[in-house]
Scaffold this active site. Structure first.
Site, PDB file in Angstrom:
ATOM      1  CG  ASP A  91       3.449   1.613   9.591  1.00 19.27           C
ATOM      2  OD1 ASP A  91       3.627   1.799   8.379  1.00 19.27           O
ATOM      3  OD2 ASP A  91       3.186   2.530  10.392  1.00 19.27           O
ATOM      4  CE  LYS A 115      -1.589   1.522   4.083  1.00 22.01           C
ATOM      5  NZ  LYS A 115      -1.338   2.926   4.463  1.00 22.01           N
ATOM      6  CG  ASN A 116       2.360   2.590   3.530  1.00 19.84           C
ATOM      7  OD1 ASN A 116       1.186   2.881   3.265  1.00 19.84           O
ATOM      8  ND2 ASN A 116       2.781   2.382   4.746  1.00 19.84           N
ATOM      9  NE  ARG A 144       0.753  10.859  10.270  1.00 14.36           N
ATOM     10  CZ  ARG A 144       0.271   9.784   9.621  1.00 14.36           C
ATOM     11  NH1 ARG A 144      -0.870   9.291   9.975  1.00 14.36           N
ATOM     12  NH2 ARG A 144       0.929   9.269   8.611  1.00 14.36           N
ATOM     13  CB  CYS A 190      -4.966  10.471  12.046  1.00 11.01           C
ATOM     14  SG  CYS A 190      -3.281   9.905  12.057  1.00 11.01           S
ATOM     15  CG  ASP A 194       7.386  20.460   9.906  1.00  8.88           C
ATOM     16  OD1 ASP A 194       6.683  19.442  10.042  1.00  8.88           O
ATOM     17  OD2 ASP A 194       8.515  20.578  10.399  1.00  8.88           O
ATOM     18  NE  ARG A 205      -7.271   4.507   5.781  1.00  6.11           N
ATOM     19  CZ  ARG A 205      -6.626   5.530   6.323  1.00  6.11           C
ATOM     20  NH1 ARG A 205      -6.954   5.960   7.518  1.00  6.11           N
ATOM     21  NH2 ARG A 205      -5.647   6.122   5.688  1.00  6.11           N
TER      22      ARG A 205
HETATM   23  C1  EPZ Z   1       4.448   6.929   6.190  1.00  6.83           C
HETATM   24  O1  EPZ Z   1       3.684   8.006   6.692  1.00  6.83           O
HETATM   25  C2  EPZ Z   1       3.511   5.735   6.161  1.00  6.83           C
HETATM   26  N1  EPZ Z   1       2.363   6.022   5.294  1.00  6.83           N
HETATM   27  C3  EPZ Z   1       3.013   5.442   7.577  1.00  6.83           C
HETATM   28  O2  EPZ Z   1       2.230   4.251   7.504  1.00  6.83           O
HETATM   29  C4  EPZ Z   1       4.224   5.169   8.471  1.00  6.83           C
HETATM   30  O3  EPZ Z   1       3.773   4.961   9.796  1.00  6.83           O
HETATM   31  C5  EPZ Z   1       5.173   6.379   8.419  1.00  6.83           C
HETATM   32  O4  EPZ Z   1       5.551   6.651   7.059  1.00  6.83           O
HETATM   33  C6  EPZ Z   1       6.448   6.133   9.219  1.00  6.83           C
HETATM   34  O5  EPZ Z   1       7.087   4.982   8.722  1.00  6.83           O
HETATM   35  C7  EPZ Z   1       2.515   5.939   3.963  1.00  6.83           C
HETATM   36  O6  EPZ Z   1       3.593   5.656   3.461  1.00  6.83           O
HETATM   37  C8  EPZ Z   1       1.286   6.197   3.131  1.00  6.83           C
HETATM   38  P1  EPZ Z   1       6.472  10.363   8.134  1.00  6.83           P
HETATM   39  P2  EPZ Z   1       4.278   9.509   6.627  1.00  6.83           P
HETATM   40  O7  EPZ Z   1       6.357  11.631   7.373  1.00  6.83           O
HETATM   41  O8  EPZ Z   1       5.188   9.638   5.465  1.00  6.83           O
HETATM   42  C9  EPZ Z   1       7.030  13.528  11.564  1.00  6.83           C
HETATM   43  C10 EPZ Z   1       0.348   2.895   7.810  1.00  6.83           C
HETATM   44  O9  EPZ Z   1      -0.085   2.373   8.847  1.00  6.83           O
HETATM   45  N2  EPZ Z   1       6.923  14.530  10.479  1.00  6.83           N
HETATM   46  O10 EPZ Z   1       7.584   9.422   7.812  1.00  6.83           O
HETATM   47  O11 EPZ Z   1       3.130  10.431   6.731  1.00  6.83           O
HETATM   48  C11 EPZ Z   1       5.736  12.762  11.779  1.00  6.83           C
HETATM   49  O12 EPZ Z   1       4.852  13.462  12.629  1.00  6.83           O
HETATM   50  C12 EPZ Z   1       0.834   4.329   7.830  1.00  6.83           C
HETATM   51  O13 EPZ Z   1       0.465   2.301   6.708  1.00  6.83           O
HETATM   52  C13 EPZ Z   1       7.182  15.864  10.753  1.00  6.83           C
HETATM   53  O14 EPZ Z   1       7.480  16.231  11.877  1.00  6.83           O
HETATM   54  O15 EPZ Z   1       5.108   9.560   7.965  1.00  6.83           O
HETATM   55  C14 EPZ Z   1       6.226  11.473  12.394  1.00  6.83           C
HETATM   56  O16 EPZ Z   1       6.441  11.683  13.774  1.00  6.83           O
HETATM   57  C15 EPZ Z   1       0.558   5.025   9.153  1.00  6.83           C
HETATM   58  N3  EPZ Z   1       7.083  16.775   9.738  1.00  6.83           N
HETATM   59  C16 EPZ Z   1       7.578  11.237  11.704  1.00  6.83           C
HETATM   60  O17 EPZ Z   1       7.974  12.521  11.198  1.00  6.83           O
HETATM   61  C17 EPZ Z   1       6.777  16.404   8.457  1.00  6.83           C
HETATM   62  O18 EPZ Z   1       6.734  17.278   7.566  1.00  6.83           O
HETATM   63  C18 EPZ Z   1       7.501  10.255  10.545  1.00  6.83           C
HETATM   64  O19 EPZ Z   1       6.466  10.696   9.700  1.00  6.83           O
HETATM   65  C19 EPZ Z   1       6.522  15.034   8.200  1.00  6.83           C
HETATM   66  C20 EPZ Z   1       6.609  14.110   9.221  1.00  6.83           C
END
Ligand code: EPZ
Length: 419
Positions: free
Chosen positions: A306, A22-23, A120, A115, A123, A398
């Site tokens: 995850d 999915k990801n 989420r 969420c 920045d 999902r």
């Molecule tokens: C991806 O989300 C995955 N989703 C998530 O899987 C997964 O948990 C996550 O990566 C971490 O591995 C998809 O790929 C569709 P991040 P993403 O940006 O990219 C912080 C599932 O269950 N952050 O890597 O949205 C954020 O808050 C889903 O399949 C910032 O601070 O996650 C988090 O603490 C859930 N600023 C950390 O970084 C930003 O601009 C990692 O988030 C972006 C993120």
């Protein structure tokens, strides 16, 4: 809304085919916006998140066709503003910003809300776009990015919680059509980022280092259509490995990439589960006694966030005291309260779950919350005494393609009830 009823106690045996990721599929489908030519993506899982992405692409003006796991997208002409009512349902829709900015030099998406797994923010995505020369405007709950031209830059995407997966994807998809060289430092190293880069390279992009923390992109004038098969879903695979550990005798996962599963295989092997693998399969035998574990979630190649909820379910029924610290989404413990309703002994200490194993959980009506928490409750129900009823099953659908059918194929006793 359906609900799932798990009758505990059935042993799992046999083999299960793992779906495409999915990801990986979500950003790759977004990347088809980067060319006017048709793209053919195969092994696309049949999930509601994928359906949302295909709906967004259609609403943006793309021709979208789906025949079982094969999706064809032709983005001859595209709008640059995604519809709010769909975007709000799926955070991952934020990954259309990068390709629209790259191709049309502007894009508008509603800001992803928080969420259940926590805040989420985006920045880091916006920092990357600004470094490439885009102006960012946040108004009325929307974020708009626009750039008269995009110029390559050196960008660091490391944030307080490590790198950003979709942020790395987004910046990469904008940079492939920027003028000059872009260096992304602190890039996410997840296999799904590498899979996206491999698809972009097939489209004519010039990218080196994807899958490492430093990605170098030489901008090109335009990209052409391409065909691509999505990598196996390592989180679905990990979920089934934990299901086998909880209720298995012997389960084999087919069509997986064991190299992507090391962070899950290692702790399970350390706990005493017998795990073997070949080029595209992994087998887990759940025999004998097993040890408690101390784990922490980290960006890839560390133990995946995850998989944290699923591991909590296993450790809740493992003798001894275990601990899991959640470093990526420190609030991601919605499953704990529900597991405790089933008799689990879990204490939250900040971002650490301290888990004292109990012999048996007892089935109960529980509430699904996020995608992985819901899967964890199904796994717990496999071995709980009696019946576990999981409501709001749309959360599971999902991200898991027919999880009930797949588990029943291994010997589980799961019913899906329409309500
Ligand atoms: C991806 O989300 C995955 N989703 C998530 O899987 C997964 O948990 C996550 O990566 C971490 O591995 C998809 O790929 C569709 P991040 P993403 O940006 O990219 C912080 C599932 O269950 N952050 O890597 O949205 C954020 O808050 C889903 O399949 C910032 O601070 O996650 C988090 O603490 C859930 N600023 C950390 O970084 C930003 O601009 C990692 O988030 C972006 C993120």
């Amino acid at each position: 809304m359906d609900k799932i009823i798990v009758h505990g106690g059935a042993a799992l045996n046999g083999s299960v085919r793992i779906s495409g990721s999915k990801n990986s599929a979500l950003p790759i489908l977004a990347a088809t916006l980067l060319t006017k030519e048709p793209c053919v993506i195969s092994r696309v899982p049949d999930l509601s998140d994928i359906h949302y992405m295909l709906t967004i692409l259609s609403e943006l003006g793309c021709e979208v066709e789906r025949a079982s796991g094969i999706v064809t997208v032709k983005a001859e002409k595209v709008l640059t503003e995604a519809p709010y009512d769909i975007v709000r349902k799926m955070r991952a829709s934020v990954c259309i910003l990068g390709p629209l900015l790259g191709r049309e030099k502007e894009a508008t998406v509603s800001l992803p809300g928080g969420c259940v797994i926590g805040d989420r923010p985006i920045d880091l995505h916006l920092r990357g776009f600004e470094a490439l020369g885009a102006a960012v405007r946040v108004q009325g709950g929307n974020v708009k990015v626009l750039a008269p031209e995009l110029k390559g830059a050196t960008i660091n995407l490391r944030g307080k919680f490590g790198s950003t997966v979709l942020g790395t994807d987004n910046v990469m998809m904008a940079a492939v059509l920027a003028e000059g060289t872009t260096v992304i430092d602190g890039a996410a190293e997840e296999p799904e980022v590498e899979d996206l880069a491999n698809f972009l390279i097939k489209m004519g992009a010039r990218i080196e280092g994807a899958g490492t923390r430093r990605i170098i992109i030489e901008g090109v004038k335009e990209l052409h259509g391409a065909e691509h098969e999505v990598i196996p879903d390592r989180i679905e695979a990990g979920t089934f490995l934990v299901a086998a550990a909880i209720a298995g005798k012997e389960v084999t996962l087919k069509r997986v990439d064991p190299a992507h599963l090391q962070a899950v295989i290692e702790p399970l092997a350390h706990a005493g589960y017998e795990i073997s693998n070949g080029k595209d399969y992994v087998t887990l035998k759940a025999n004998g006694s097993h040890k408690s574990l101390t784990l922490e979630t980290l960006p890839y190649p560390g133990f995946p966030t995850d998989m944290q909820a699923q591991m909590c379910a296993l450790l809740a029924m493992t003798n001894g005291v275990s601990a899991i610290t959640e470093n990526v989404f420190p609030q991601r413990f919605m499953h704990v309260a529900e597991l405790k309703r089933m008799g689990a002994n879990i204490e939250l200490q900040g971002a650490t779950a301290v888990i004292t194993g109990v012999d048996r959980l007892s089935g109960a009506p529980v509430m699904a919350s996020d995608l992985r928490a819901s899967a964890a409750l199904v796994l717990a129900g496999l071995k709980a005494d009696g019946m576990t009823e999981i409501n709001r099953v749309y959360h599971i659908d999902r991200g898991y393609e027919s999880i009930d059918d797949k588990l029943n194929g291994l010997g589980a006793q799961i019913e899906r009830v329409k309500i």
